[in-house]
Motif scaffolding. Structure first.
Motif, PDB file in Angstrom:
ATOM      1  N   PHE A 206      63.929  28.358  18.856  1.00 30.28           N
ATOM      2  CA  PHE A 206      63.091  29.337  19.555  1.00 30.28           C
ATOM      3  C   PHE A 206      62.782  28.933  20.991  1.00 30.28           C
ATOM      4  CE2 PHE A 206      58.723  31.434  19.888  1.00 30.28           C
ATOM      5  CZ  PHE A 206      59.242  32.702  20.115  1.00 30.28           C
ATOM      6  N   GLN A 207      62.736  27.618  21.269  1.00 31.56           N
ATOM      7  CA  GLN A 207      62.446  27.096  22.604  1.00 31.56           C
ATOM      8  C   GLN A 207      61.139  27.668  23.170  1.00 31.56           C
ATOM      9  OE1 GLN A 207      64.404  24.739  24.543  1.00 31.56           O
ATOM     10  NE2 GLN A 207      65.196  24.390  22.469  1.00 31.56           N
ATOM     11  N   PRO A 208      60.001  27.419  22.520  1.00 33.32           N
ATOM     12  CA  PRO A 208      58.728  27.994  22.984  1.00 33.32           C
ATOM     13  C   PRO A 208      58.153  27.262  24.192  1.00 33.32           C
ATOM     14  CG  PRO A 208      58.325  26.552  21.119  1.00 33.32           C
ATOM     15  CD  PRO A 208      59.825  26.596  21.307  1.00 33.32           C
ATOM     16  N   LEU A 209      57.321  27.962  24.938  1.00 29.81           N
ATOM     17  CA  LEU A 209      56.532  27.316  25.986  1.00 29.81           C
ATOM     18  C   LEU A 209      55.380  26.535  25.368  1.00 29.81           C
ATOM     19  CD1 LEU A 209      55.676  27.027  29.046  1.00 29.81           C
ATOM     20  CD2 LEU A 209      54.248  29.039  28.659  1.00 29.81           C
ATOM     21  N   VAL A 210      54.802  27.095  24.296  1.00 30.88           N
ATOM     22  CA  VAL A 210      53.629  26.503  23.648  1.00 30.88           C
ATOM     23  C   VAL A 210      53.902  26.333  22.158  1.00 30.88           C
ATOM     24  CG1 VAL A 210      51.146  26.700  23.252  1.00 30.88           C
ATOM     25  CG2 VAL A 210      52.165  27.778  25.266  1.00 30.88           C
ATOM     26  N   ILE A 211      53.566  25.162  21.633  1.00 33.09           N
ATOM     27  CA  ILE A 211      53.512  24.938  20.186  1.00 33.09           C
ATOM     28  C   ILE A 211      52.055  24.705  19.830  1.00 33.09           C
ATOM     29  CG2 ILE A 211      54.149  23.450  18.258  1.00 33.09           C
ATOM     30  CD1 ILE A 211      56.775  22.853  19.648  1.00 33.09           C
ATOM     31  N   LEU A 238      52.080  21.021  23.860  1.00 33.37           N
ATOM     32  CA  LEU A 238      51.440  20.949  22.544  1.00 33.37           C
ATOM     33  C   LEU A 238      49.958  21.243  22.690  1.00 33.37           C
ATOM     34  CD1 LEU A 238      51.486  20.371  19.504  1.00 33.37           C
ATOM     35  CD2 LEU A 238      51.041  17.959  20.040  1.00 33.37           C
ATOM     36  N   MET A 239      49.534  22.307  22.071  1.00 39.07           N
ATOM     37  CA  MET A 239      48.123  22.682  22.024  1.00 39.07           C
ATOM     38  C   MET A 239      47.650  22.534  20.582  1.00 39.07           C
ATOM     39  SD  MET A 239      46.518  26.427  22.819  1.00 39.07           S
ATOM     40  CE  MET A 239      45.190  27.044  21.796  1.00 39.07           C
ATOM     41  N   VAL A 240      46.550  21.853  20.375  1.00 42.91           N
ATOM     42  CA  VAL A 240      45.991  21.669  19.040  1.00 42.91           C
ATOM     43  C   VAL A 240      44.630  22.348  18.966  1.00 42.91           C
ATOM     44  CG1 VAL A 240      45.135  20.025  17.329  1.00 42.91           C
ATOM     45  CG2 VAL A 240      47.212  19.505  18.622  1.00 42.91           C
ATOM     46  N   ASP A 241      44.490  23.219  17.984  1.00 45.33           N
ATOM     47  CA  ASP A 241      43.209  23.863  17.695  1.00 45.33           C
ATOM     48  C   ASP A 241      42.565  23.090  16.548  1.00 45.33           C
ATOM     49  OD1 ASP A 241      41.112  25.446  16.875  1.00 45.33           O
ATOM     50  OD2 ASP A 241      42.242  27.323  16.866  1.00 45.33           O
ATOM     51  N   MET A 242      41.573  22.272  16.862  1.00 44.70           N
ATOM     52  CA  MET A 242      40.926  21.439  15.845  1.00 44.70           C
ATOM     53  C   MET A 242      39.552  21.989  15.472  1.00 44.70           C
ATOM     54  SD  MET A 242      39.639  17.944  17.748  1.00 44.70           S
ATOM     55  CE  MET A 242      38.433  17.985  19.080  1.00 44.70           C
TER      56      MET A 242
END
Length: 478
Positions: A206-211, A238-242
């Motif tokens: 997919f080659q995303p801008l954001v994971i 890499l964005m993490v929603d914690m």
């Protein structure tokens, strides 16, 4: 702080409120009574301390303060600067983050700030170079037209809703699913666990801008070092929603590769839930993203809620104590006790257990939908929320699961024996609930029938547990 002082403060506050609108004062009193009388197992709820709650009820609510510390668009914000700086300082120290932005009003706001900051960061890097500009002020209207097209067609890879992800991780009805070209990764169909090789394969394709990593209903821990490896391999942020497990990170239950902050480019969270603060959001970022995140207002947000930022500062100060670390460990231990209580009574759990703060109960073994189970439990004084399970046959509205969290009752002092009893009570209710039918006699995913006397029996037994661990002990309203 003495119980008498807290009681006096709240009693007088309600008297003042009641002098203007007595119905609001009465609803506030009733809410405390209802929370005291219920087994609150909603994983996203908790009980903030009196100090946190009181901090929100001050004249900081009266201030407009768009901008950042020392750079406001309004005069007279020196005290707001102090509050925001203290909150950010505590957040950085608490999570070991280079940068903290404490203005977001909610978790969704925090995620929107993060998404647009990632896009803005890319604009200020390779995209500016593409147009031969040093900064955005040098871009022509034609350049902006081209950029708007690119900004509106970026790719996001997030955890699917039925696997335990959140609405803001690319779900179509949410703005995140509309602003990005999105795809989702799930979990192993046999185990319900994250398959990192499958995530990597999806990212390569997919080659995303954001994971986006993180979850709202996944009962296991995540290896964020592996997620960062995957992101780096495809040049994704890499964005993490914690939001759900921030308290376990703050309390040092999640460390090393299970702590997202050192591995993620940007980490978002709410400040309530397991962190036990006021309702609000926050963004933590690595240094290279700090300037983009710092423009959250006016990029995405309106004026910051200064009284809530003050309450965040108080909550973060509380979370930096050894007492909070002990609490966070009990949250995780109690979740295991709750899971074991279900398993020994033959209930089915997604992934077969838990190693964080929540348990996801598959209620299809009781012949029920999640909505039926949620409603029957509420009749018996057990507050939960229905939730999708992987490959859910009932969809996201009726669902096939019930999500249960331990942060709130752990705050009240519940331990292993109490959570084992909670599992017993829940199984008692669900075993004595029958699915209902429509008026035409067809099966209904919403209606149900709870056996005679079950609600009374379970409420009585739950009441015994609650009486041993009172909510806000010593707080008496006159």
């Amino acid at each position: 702080m003495s119980d008498s002082l807290i009681s006096s403060a709240y009693s007088q506050a309600l008297e003042v409120i009641g002098s203007v609108e007595p119905r609001i004062a009465e609803a506030t009193r009733q809410e405390l009574a209802d929370q005291r009388a219920s087994l609150k197992l909603i994983a996203s709820e908790n009980y903030a301390s009196p100090a946190v709650l009181m901090t929100m009820g001050t004249w900081f609510s009266d201030k407009y303060a768009e901008g950042t510390v020392g750079h406001r668009f309004y005069a007279g914000c020196q005290n707001v600067d102090t509050v925001e700086a203290i909150a950010a300082e505590h957040a950085r120290e608490l999570f070991g983050a280079p940068y903290a932005y404490v203005q977001p009003h909610s978790g969704i706001d925090a995620n929107l700030v993060a998404f647009w900051s990632i896009i803005a960061h890319r604009i200020e890097g390779p995209w500016l170079q593409k147009f031969g500009a040093k900064n955005v002020n040098e871009l022509t209207e034609e350049d902006w037209e081209s950029l708007r097209h690119e900004m509106g067609n970026q790719r996001l890879l997030g955890m699917s809703l039925d696997a335990g992800g959140h609405l803001t991780h690319g779900f179509r009805p949410n703005i995140s699913g509309k602003m990005f070209h999105q795809q989702q990764y799930g979990t192993d169909p046999e185990t319900g666990l994250l398959d990192y090789d499958a995530v990597r394969a999806k990212a390569r394709e997919f080659q995303p801008l954001v994971i986006v990593a993180g979850y709202s209903a996944y009962p296991r821990r995540v290896d964020f070092a592996k997620m960062r490896e995957i992101a780096d391999e495809v040049d994704a942020t890499l964005m993490v929603d914690m939001a759900h497990f921030a308290g376990l990170v703050a309390g040092k239950v999640f460390t090393g590769d299970e702590d997202p902050v050192p591995h993620a480019h940007i980490t978002t969270t709410t400040t309530h839930k397991s962190l036990r603060g006021p309702r609000g959001g926050m963004v933590l970022a690595q240094e290279e993203y700090a300037s983009s995140v710092d423009r959250g207002c006016p990029m995405v947000l309106g004026g910051p809620l200064s009284h809530v930022m003050a309450a965040k500062a108080v909550a973060f100060a509380e979370a930096r104590t050894t007492e909070f670390q002990a609490y966070a460990q009990r949250v995780a231990d109690n979740a295991k006790s709750l899971a074991e209580g279900f398993l020994t009574r033959g209930a089915r759990l997604v992934t077969g257990g838990t190693d964080n703060h929540l348990v996801l109960l598959d209620v299809t073994s009781f012949g029920l939908t999640g909505r039926q189970a949620e409603s029957a439990l509420l009749d018996a004084g057990v507050v939960t929320n229905r939730n999708s399970i992987p490959a859910d046959p009932n969809g996201a509205w009726y669902t096939s699961g019930v999500r249960l969290g331990t942060p709130a009752l752990t705050t009240r002092g519940f331990g292993h024996d109490e959570f084992d009893k909670v599992a017993e009570l829940i199984v008692d209710v669900l075993s004595n609930t029958e699915p209902g039918a429509t008026k035409a006699g067809d099966p209904s995913k919403a209606s149900y029938r709870l056996g005679d006397g079950v609600a009374v029996r379970v409420k009585a037994q739950a009441g015994e547990l609650l009486d041993k661990h009172p909510l806000y002990p010593g707080l008496e309203l006159s």
